[in-house]
Write a protein that holds these residues in place. Structure first.
Motif, PDB file in Angstrom:
ATOM      1  N   ILE A   6       0.994  -0.900   0.330  1.00  0.00           N
ATOM      2  CA  ILE A   6       0.413  -0.148  -0.336  1.00  0.00           C
ATOM      3  C   ILE A   6       0.667   1.136  -0.064  1.00  0.00           C
ATOM      4  O   ILE A   6       0.435   2.265  -0.425  1.00  0.00           O
ATOM      5  CB  ILE A   6      -0.779   0.046   1.604  1.00  0.00           C
ATOM      6  CG1 ILE A   6      -1.964   0.637   0.596  1.00  0.00           C
ATOM      7  CG2 ILE A   6      -0.195   0.637   2.985  1.00  0.00           C
ATOM      8  CD1 ILE A   6      -3.519   0.139   0.159  1.00  0.00           C
ATOM      9  N   GLY A  11      -0.473   2.528  -4.422  1.00  0.00           N
ATOM     10  CA  GLY A  11      -1.229   2.661  -3.199  1.00  0.00           C
ATOM     11  C   GLY A  11      -2.071   4.318  -2.476  1.00  0.00           C
ATOM     12  O   GLY A  11      -3.514   3.740  -2.708  1.00  0.00           O
ATOM     13  N   LEU A  13      -2.577   6.636  -3.570  1.00  0.00           N
ATOM     14  CA  LEU A  13      -3.908   7.158  -5.010  1.00  0.00           C
ATOM     15  C   LEU A  13      -5.131   6.350  -4.483  1.00  0.00           C
ATOM     16  O   LEU A  13      -6.169   7.277  -4.297  1.00  0.00           O
ATOM     17  CB  LEU A  13      -3.525   6.793  -6.598  1.00  0.00           C
ATOM     18  CG  LEU A  13      -3.765   7.025  -7.519  1.00  0.00           C
ATOM     19  CD1 LEU A  13      -3.637   8.274  -7.422  1.00  0.00           C
ATOM     20  CD2 LEU A  13      -3.476   6.487  -8.884  1.00  0.00           C
ATOM     21  N   PHE A  14      -4.807   4.879  -4.911  1.00  0.00           N
ATOM     22  CA  PHE A  14      -5.851   4.327  -3.737  1.00  0.00           C
ATOM     23  C   PHE A  14      -6.882   4.259  -2.938  1.00  0.00           C
ATOM     24  O   PHE A  14      -7.993   4.543  -2.931  1.00  0.00           O
ATOM     25  CB  PHE A  14      -6.032   2.871  -4.127  1.00  0.00           C
ATOM     26  CG  PHE A  14      -7.294   1.984  -3.432  1.00  0.00           C
ATOM     27  CD1 PHE A  14      -8.109   1.860  -4.292  1.00  0.00           C
ATOM     28  CD2 PHE A  14      -6.973   0.835  -2.190  1.00  0.00           C
ATOM     29  CE1 PHE A  14      -9.580   0.603  -3.517  1.00  0.00           C
ATOM     30  CE2 PHE A  14      -7.521   0.345  -1.621  1.00  0.00           C
ATOM     31  CZ  PHE A  14      -8.877   0.136  -1.711  1.00  0.00           C
ATOM     32  N   VAL A  17      -8.384   7.862  -3.505  1.00  0.00           N
ATOM     33  CA  VAL A  17      -9.786   7.789  -4.340  1.00  0.00           C
ATOM     34  C   VAL A  17     -10.840   7.173  -3.312  1.00  0.00           C
ATOM     35  O   VAL A  17     -11.809   7.658  -3.670  1.00  0.00           O
ATOM     36  CB  VAL A  17      -9.630   6.991  -5.746  1.00  0.00           C
ATOM     37  CG1 VAL A  17     -11.144   6.780  -5.896  1.00  0.00           C
ATOM     38  CG2 VAL A  17      -9.050   7.480  -6.390  1.00  0.00           C
ATOM     39  N   VAL A  18     -10.849   6.087  -2.997  1.00  0.00           N
ATOM     40  CA  VAL A  18     -11.463   6.230  -2.066  1.00  0.00           C
ATOM     41  C   VAL A  18     -11.991   6.654  -0.386  1.00  0.00           C
ATOM     42  O   VAL A  18     -12.976   7.200  -0.316  1.00  0.00           O
ATOM     43  CB  VAL A  18     -10.490   4.536  -0.946  1.00  0.00           C
ATOM     44  CG1 VAL A  18     -11.747   4.267   0.635  1.00  0.00           C
ATOM     45  CG2 VAL A  18     -10.879   4.027  -1.335  1.00  0.00           C
ATOM     46  N   HIS A  21     -14.503   9.076  -1.732  1.00  0.00           N
ATOM     47  CA  HIS A  21     -16.230   8.976  -2.164  1.00  0.00           C
ATOM     48  C   HIS A  21     -16.161   8.438  -0.756  1.00  0.00           C
ATOM     49  O   HIS A  21     -17.279   8.984  -0.504  1.00  0.00           O
ATOM     50  CB  HIS A  21     -15.609   7.588  -2.155  1.00  0.00           C
ATOM     51  CG  HIS A  21     -15.814   7.311  -3.509  1.00  0.00           C
ATOM     52  ND1 HIS A  21     -14.387   7.142  -4.298  1.00  0.00           N
ATOM     53  CD2 HIS A  21     -16.346   6.812  -4.890  1.00  0.00           C
ATOM     54  CE1 HIS A  21     -14.760   7.088  -6.093  1.00  0.00           C
ATOM     55  NE2 HIS A  21     -16.402   6.926  -5.852  1.00  0.00           N
ATOM     56  N   ILE A  22     -15.381   8.551   0.656  1.00  0.00           N
ATOM     57  CA  ILE A  22     -16.294   8.133   1.618  1.00  0.00           C
ATOM     58  C   ILE A  22     -17.044   9.929   1.839  1.00  0.00           C
ATOM     59  O   ILE A  22     -18.013   9.935   2.845  1.00  0.00           O
ATOM     60  CB  ILE A  22     -15.052   8.226   2.873  1.00  0.00           C
ATOM     61  CG1 ILE A  22     -14.442   6.615   2.612  1.00  0.00           C
ATOM     62  CG2 ILE A  22     -15.357   8.189   4.378  1.00  0.00           C
ATOM     63  CD1 ILE A  22     -13.477   5.684   3.659  1.00  0.00           C
ATOM     64  N   LEU A  24     -18.002  12.403  -0.425  1.00  0.00           N
ATOM     65  CA  LEU A  24     -18.919  12.205  -0.893  1.00  0.00           C
ATOM     66  C   LEU A  24     -20.171  11.694  -0.349  1.00  0.00           C
ATOM     67  O   LEU A  24     -20.999  12.479  -0.176  1.00  0.00           O
ATOM     68  CB  LEU A  24     -18.371  11.817  -2.355  1.00  0.00           C
ATOM     69  CG  LEU A  24     -19.912  11.732  -3.076  1.00  0.00           C
ATOM     70  CD1 LEU A  24     -20.488  13.486  -3.989  1.00  0.00           C
ATOM     71  CD2 LEU A  24     -19.674  10.846  -4.574  1.00  0.00           C
ATOM     72  N   ILE A  25     -20.166  10.442   0.249  1.00  0.00           N
ATOM     73  CA  ILE A  25     -21.275  10.360   0.750  1.00  0.00           C
ATOM     74  C   ILE A  25     -21.018  10.630   2.087  1.00  0.00           C
ATOM     75  O   ILE A  25     -22.611  11.009   2.036  1.00  0.00           O
ATOM     76  CB  ILE A  25     -20.765   8.099   1.537  1.00  0.00           C
ATOM     77  CG1 ILE A  25     -20.262   7.887  -0.629  1.00  0.00           C
ATOM     78  CG2 ILE A  25     -22.125   8.133   1.986  1.00  0.00           C
ATOM     79  CD1 ILE A  25     -19.935   6.354   0.365  1.00  0.00           C
ATOM     80  N   GLN A  28     -23.317  13.374   1.868  1.00  0.00           N
ATOM     81  CA  GLN A  28     -25.055  13.125   1.616  1.00  0.00           C
ATOM     82  C   GLN A  28     -25.958  12.382   2.914  1.00  0.00           C
ATOM     83  O   GLN A  28     -27.264  12.789   3.378  1.00  0.00           O
ATOM     84  CB  GLN A  28     -25.172  12.318   0.697  1.00  0.00           C
ATOM     85  CG  GLN A  28     -24.409  12.845  -0.704  1.00  0.00           C
ATOM     86  CD  GLN A  28     -23.924  11.787  -1.675  1.00  0.00           C
ATOM     87  OE1 GLN A  28     -25.414  11.449  -2.424  1.00  0.00           O
ATOM     88  NE2 GLN A  28     -23.453  11.306  -1.715  1.00  0.00           N
ATOM     89  N   VAL A  29     -24.756  12.278   3.822  1.00  0.00           N
ATOM     90  CA  VAL A  29     -25.700  11.012   4.941  1.00  0.00           C
ATOM     91  C   VAL A  29     -25.889  12.286   6.368  1.00  0.00           C
ATOM     92  O   VAL A  29     -24.858  12.425   6.768  1.00  0.00           O
ATOM     93  CB  VAL A  29     -25.055  10.173   5.287  1.00  0.00           C
ATOM     94  CG1 VAL A  29     -26.040   8.702   5.842  1.00  0.00           C
ATOM     95  CG2 VAL A  29     -24.787   9.200   3.832  1.00  0.00           C
ATOM     96  N   ARG A  32     -27.485  10.501  13.358  1.00  0.00           N
ATOM     97  CA  ARG A  32     -28.656   9.645  13.934  1.00  0.00           C
ATOM     98  C   ARG A  32     -28.991  10.969  14.932  1.00  0.00           C
ATOM     99  O   ARG A  32     -30.351  11.141  15.213  1.00  0.00           O
ATOM    100  CB  ARG A  32     -28.512   9.248  14.972  1.00  0.00           C
ATOM    101  CG  ARG A  32     -28.303   7.732  15.301  1.00  0.00           C
ATOM    102  CD  ARG A  32     -27.483   7.041  16.337  1.00  0.00           C
ATOM    103  NE  ARG A  32     -26.892   5.612  16.078  1.00  0.00           N
ATOM    104  CZ  ARG A  32     -27.631   4.193  15.218  1.00  0.00           C
ATOM    105  NH1 ARG A  32     -28.945   4.210  15.538  1.00  0.00           N
ATOM    106  NH2 ARG A  32     -27.252   3.493  14.898  1.00  0.00           N
TER     107      ARG A  32
END
Lengths: 285, 169
Positions: A6, A11, A13-14, A17-18, A21-22, A24-25, A28-29, A32
């Motif tokens: 990694i 690694g 780069l991966f 990108v991950v 995404h996290i 970005l998610i 939106q969420v 509680r």
């Protein structure tokens, strides 16, 4: 040999990108408490930084006020003792008045203002951007704080909790542009909504034409928003602009000086409206 | 050139998926052609291309669906990256290893995708194992066939060209 190391460029780069995404998610969420996860986590982390900075600055200030600034303490002490004596005499008179008022209140069965259960908290940080009027306090969900709890000061209403992390909470001040509270003019019982002006001023809106509003009128919370308990002081009307019979602009000077706030009280006891709302939504949780 | 190929693969798979999805979905079996394309690109081009292909394809898929944008992207990014690593570290030229990779990739994708939705308390999936297994099987079959077709295509064109040349002589 490992299938993939990694620590290579691929690694990293991966991971980037991950992470993207996290984020970005998370944006939106909602958590509680109804706040986006990203905001909640960022705030939780940043509040720890604010806590450390506050600890350092308050330590320096304590050293200054505790040792360096103790020069005219004796004179001050004497003056304060004199003031205290006067205050004690005044307190006696006030207590007598309060007893009379309490007796009358019981007589009329007007005990809708229940005793508020509060918890003291210290302000440890301000907003990251001047566009938002918020502060960070040093108590969070660990101390029982929840979103939409009212924050007050001895002078009056401060704001409400908008984000609560474990050990800190973000408070939206009543002067924030997005803040509002149900209000009532104490003299004429006219109802309206107090809205933050973004600066050190509040605006009283949605007032009925028929009611009388004058400069100097005291504005208190009406309790209809379900956040602020009824009867807390918001401020005083300091400007009224009329266009014919209608009110064009009613400006309110807050009772609380937001720029010098250091300690606040969190209203822990639920307001009647909040309590009924919680009871109604209980089945969804 | 590779970027164009990747772009074409993603676009084609998306176009096919969006147009043929209703025909491909039979009962609980729904082939994810975009996932097949991502795994294909990753196996042939490596982990970096695989992860970018997965990210872009997944995000486009998310944007076209009504779910959260990013969940499909994240799942396909991970799958693309892992498939790319497998493609560079192991010999995946035969049908069986390819079948296993496509099957495993679908399982990993489903685990991440459903796991995130469950974790965020947004959706619930009742006993998805059979459905995931069926989808993995379908994806693996489609993936292996796609590989065979793409590898056979240049040979077919060459043989046809040779045949034409012989006829002229």
């Amino acid at each position: 040999m490992a299938i993939a190391d990694i620590r290579t460029r691929t690694g990293y780069l991966f991971l980037a990108v991950v992470l993207g995404h996290i984020l970005l998610i998370s944006a939106q969420v909602n958590s509680r408490s109804g706040v986006p996860v990203l905001e909640s986590v960022t705030f939780g982390l940043f509040s720890e930084v604010q806590r450390v900075v506050f600890g350092v600055t308050s330590g320096v200030r304590n050293v200054w006020t505790g040792y360096v600034g103790l020069r005219r303490v004796k004179q001050e002490n004497d003056a304060l003792k004199a003031q205290l004596s006067e205050a004690q005499i005044a307190l006696q008179a006030q207590r007598a008045l309060a007893d009379r008022a309490r007796g009358l209140e019981q007589l009329l069965q007007l005990r809708d203002r229940t005793t508020l259960e509060t918890s003291a908290a210290q302000i440890i940080g301000a907003a990251a951007t001047p566009d938002f009027r918020t502060v960070t306090i040093d108590k969070g969900t660990e101390a029982g704080l929840r979103v939409d709890m009212a924050i007050i000061a001895p002078a009056g209403v401060v704001g409400r909790v908008v984000v609560a992390s474990r050990r800190a909470a973000k408070v939206q001040l009543l002067i924030d542009r997005n803040a509002a509270a149900g209000a009532i003019i104490e003299r004429s019982r006219a109802q309206g909504v107090v809205i933050g002006g973004g600066d050190e001023r509040l605006l009283l809106e949605y007032m009925s034409e028929g009611f009388d509003v004058a400069v100097g009128d005291e504005v208190v919370t009406s309790g209809i928003d379900g956040i602020y308990p009824k009867g807390l002081v918001i401020g005083k009307v300091d400007d009224v602009e009329k266009a014919g019979a209608a009110y064009r602009r009613i400006s309110v000077r807050p009772a609380v000086n937001f720029s010098t706030l250091e300690e606040v009280l969190v209203v822990m006891s639920p307001t009647p409206t909040r309590e009924s709302a919680a009871g109604g939504s209980g089945s969804h949780e | 050139m590779r970027a164009v190929g990747v772009f074409l693969a993603v676009t084609l798979s998306l176009a096919l998926q969006t147009t043929l999805a209703r025909f491909l979905a039979r009962g609980n079996v729904a082939v994810d052609l975009v996932l097949v394309a991502v795994v294909y690109v990753a196996l042939t081009s490596g982990p970096v291309t695989g992860l970018f292909c997965g990210a872009i394809a997944g995000l486009i898929q998310d944007a076209l669906s009504s779910g959260l944008i990013g969940i499909g992207g994240l799942a396909k990014t991970v799958v693309g990256f892992l498939a790319g690593i497998i493609g560079t570290q192991f010999i995946v030229t035969h049908s069986l290893p390819r079948f296993v990779v496509f099957f495993g990739a679908t399982a990993v994708h489903a685990a991440i995708f459903m796991g995130l939705y469950i974790l965020l308390d947004l959706r619930h999936f009742d006993a998805p194992y059979a459905a995931v297994a069926r989808q993995a099987l379908a994806n693996a079959i489609v993936g292996v066939i796609a590989f065979q077709l793409v590898e056979l295509l240049p040979g077919v064109v060459e043989r046809r060209r040779d045949a034409r040349g012989r006829l002229r002589r």
